[in-house]
Design an enzyme around this catalytic site. Structure first.
Site, PDB file in Angstrom:
ATOM      1  N   LYS A 128       0.809  -1.203   0.088  1.00  7.17           N
ATOM      2  CA  LYS A 128       0.143  -0.027  -0.093  1.00  7.17           C
ATOM      3  C   LYS A 128       0.873   1.385  -0.094  1.00  7.17           C
ATOM      4  CE  LYS A 128      -1.028   0.487   4.960  1.00  7.17           C
ATOM      5  NZ  LYS A 128      -2.166   0.224   5.977  1.00  7.17           N
ATOM      6  N   ARG A 129       2.189   1.279   0.157  1.00 10.78           N
ATOM      7  CA  ARG A 129       2.995   2.288   0.209  1.00 10.78           C
ATOM      8  C   ARG A 129       3.165   2.730  -1.529  1.00 10.78           C
ATOM      9  NH1 ARG A 129       8.045   3.860   3.900  1.00 10.78           N
ATOM     10  NH2 ARG A 129       6.579   4.029   5.676  1.00 10.78           N
TER      11      ARG A 129
END
Ligand code: GLU
Length: 498
Positions: A253-254
């Protein structure tokens, strides 16, 4: 033999696209063999598991059109399907292993284990338990239990030889037993770890084929050993390739939105997203790109999965989504979809409390709320000009905010506000000045309603995607500069004592 497959998500965050990808392949495999597909909730991590996350996972999988035959909501012959309700079963099984000499009680303190890990790391050895409590006599164990000393249960692991894991797609994989840790099975609080609960449940629920993500391969030797200790037949193992970012790193999700909620909010159709997930490492025999779940079920063959890490590419997904929008919906159907997606009473009621005080005419609503029903905003560097901030200060602020937002779960208004306020204080900025760049990144304008409310309504992934987009528009942060930004960020926490 009836084929039985399962998906076993841990409800510790937003529903992940990776979960739906694995669910899809398990469903196809089961259906293709006339079998059953089970959904089990692995919530033994009581601190991180939440009922909201479980509900969101179930809802997202259903939204995609994936249906299970047994599960916590639909029941079934092997209920309960939630591990937190099966504690007694795991304790009995841990006792069985203890009685038969396949497991032992370990009384080592965290301090001892930390020191051990430090020593091993310093000596460039693989960290792992050294067998300290393995040789405790029965009398010694009894005395320590009597004294009420806390303990965990660990599995015994051979110290020599090789474990051969057979994987449906990968063939035989050899693991040296010396590389396998004496895994904790039961924690000091009596809760099982993933390994014990997973194996016991897969057996008791009659799972014949375990299709899961490749990140679990290293657990396979422990699991196979547990099956052997219990005298059970192990299921067939199949480790599917992980979804990747375009730079081939593991989808995280980064770098990329990973929550199904994000894709739903962005206006991807469930049919298109599912179709795209079906293309991850798999293809139709005639290589056609667009297909329904029904068509995939008809033609599914697990041996067609290719192991090269499939790239989850947003452009490709959008292209496929466009085909679905144009080719598969009448105008009436599309109108219904639009209403179900965003233009409904429920959504109006979420937004109106913020806009009612600002509206002179009903026609003021659409322009003021447009950013809430949009994907990425049409930002340019110019959009930030009025802030009169140096580019470096601006990108640093956005990046700091981004990192703090990543840590917020559940995504609640108060938590978002508290995180942003703390950060502003740590940076020595008035909250108003601190939030100004976020207004532009999130809403495209400083004149929108509260940016905290906006982020709350947009959801975590879409908010972070917009900040990521703003950073890109501003030219990004170079590798060299990123090191400084990371350092400055770490110093903030340290100054605040945390
Ligand atoms: N609970 C594990 C997860 O969250 C399940 C892994 C498995 O399928 O064995 O992915």
């Amino acid at each position: 033999m009836t084929v039985r497959t399962r998906i076993a998500p841990s409800p510790t965050g937003d529903p992940h696209v990776g979960t739906s990808y694995i669910a899809l392949f398990n469903l196809c495999f089961a259906r293709q063999h006339g079998g059953k597909f089970i959904l089990r909730i692995e919530d033994t991590d009581q601190v991180r598991s939440t009922a909201e996350s479980e509900a969101a996972i179930l809802e997202s999988l259903r939204w995609l059109g994936l249906e299970w035959d047994e599960g916590p909501d639909v029941g079934g012959p092997h209920a309960p399907y939630r591990q937190s309700e099966r504690g007694e079963i795991y304790r009995e099984h841990a006792d069985h292993l203890l009685e038969h000499g396949h497991a032992f009680r370990c009384f080592c303190t965290t301090e001892r284990l930390d020191a051990l890990r430090r020593e091993q790391t310093a000596a460039q050895q693989q960290p792992g338990y050294d067998g300290h409590c393995l040789g405790l006599s029965q009398a010694a164990v009894a005395a320590r239990l009597e004294a009420g000393e806390p303990y965990v249960v660990r599995m015994k692991v051979p110290r020599e030889g090789v474990c051969q894991v057979q994987d449906m797609l990968r063939g035989q994989i050899d693991f040296e037993w010396t590389q396998v840790d004496m895994q904790v099975l039961l924690k000091a609080d009596g809760m099982p770890t993933y390994h014990l609960a997973n194996v016991v449940d897969d057996h008791l629920m009659g799972i014949t084929h375990v299709l899961r993500g490749e990140e679990w391969i290293n657990s396979a030797p422990k699991h196979l050993l547990l099956y052997e200790y219990f005298g059970w037949q192990a299921p067939v193992l199949c480790h599917l390739p992980l979804l990747r970012n375009p730079d081939k790193s593991k989808l995280s999700k980064r770098k990329n939105p990973t929550s199904i909620l994000y894709y739903r909010r962005m206006g991807y159709l469930p049919e298109a997203l599912l179709n795209y997930l079906g293309r991850m490492g798999w293809s139709m025999p005639d290589e056609r790109e667009k297909f329904t779940l029904g068509e995939m079920l008809c033609h599914f063959d697990i041996m067609r999965v290719s192991l090269g890490g499939p790239v989850f590419d947003l452009d490709k997904l959008s292209w496929l989504n466009a085909l679905w929008i144009r080719e598969d919906f009448t105008l009436e159907q599309l109108a219904d979809r639009m209403i179900a997606w965003a233009y409904n009473r429920e959504n109006l009621l979420r937004v109106l409390p913020h806009l009612q005080p600002r509206m002179e005419r009903l026609s003021d609503f659409a322009p003021a709320a447009a950013y809430l029903a949009s994907g990425m905003l049409p930002l340019t560097e110019q959009s930030f000009a009025e802030l009169k901030l140096e580019r470096e200060a601006l990108t640093q602020l956005l990046q700091f905010a981004q990192w703090r937002l990543e840590g917020i779960a559940p995504w609640e208004r108060e938590a978002i506000f508290a995180a942003m306020k703390t950060l502003a204080d740590q940076m020595g900025l008035k909250i108003r000045d601190f939030l100004a760049p976020l207004f532009i990144a999130i809403a495209g304008s400083a004149a929108s309603i509260s940016v905290i409310d906006s982020m709350h309504m947009l959801g975590s992934d879409l908010s972070r995607a917009r900040i990521r987009h703003a950073l890109e528009v501003l030219g990004g942060i170079s590798k060299k500069r990123m090191k400084e930004v990371e350092k400055a960020f770490a110093a903030l926490g340290a100054a605040a004592g945390g």
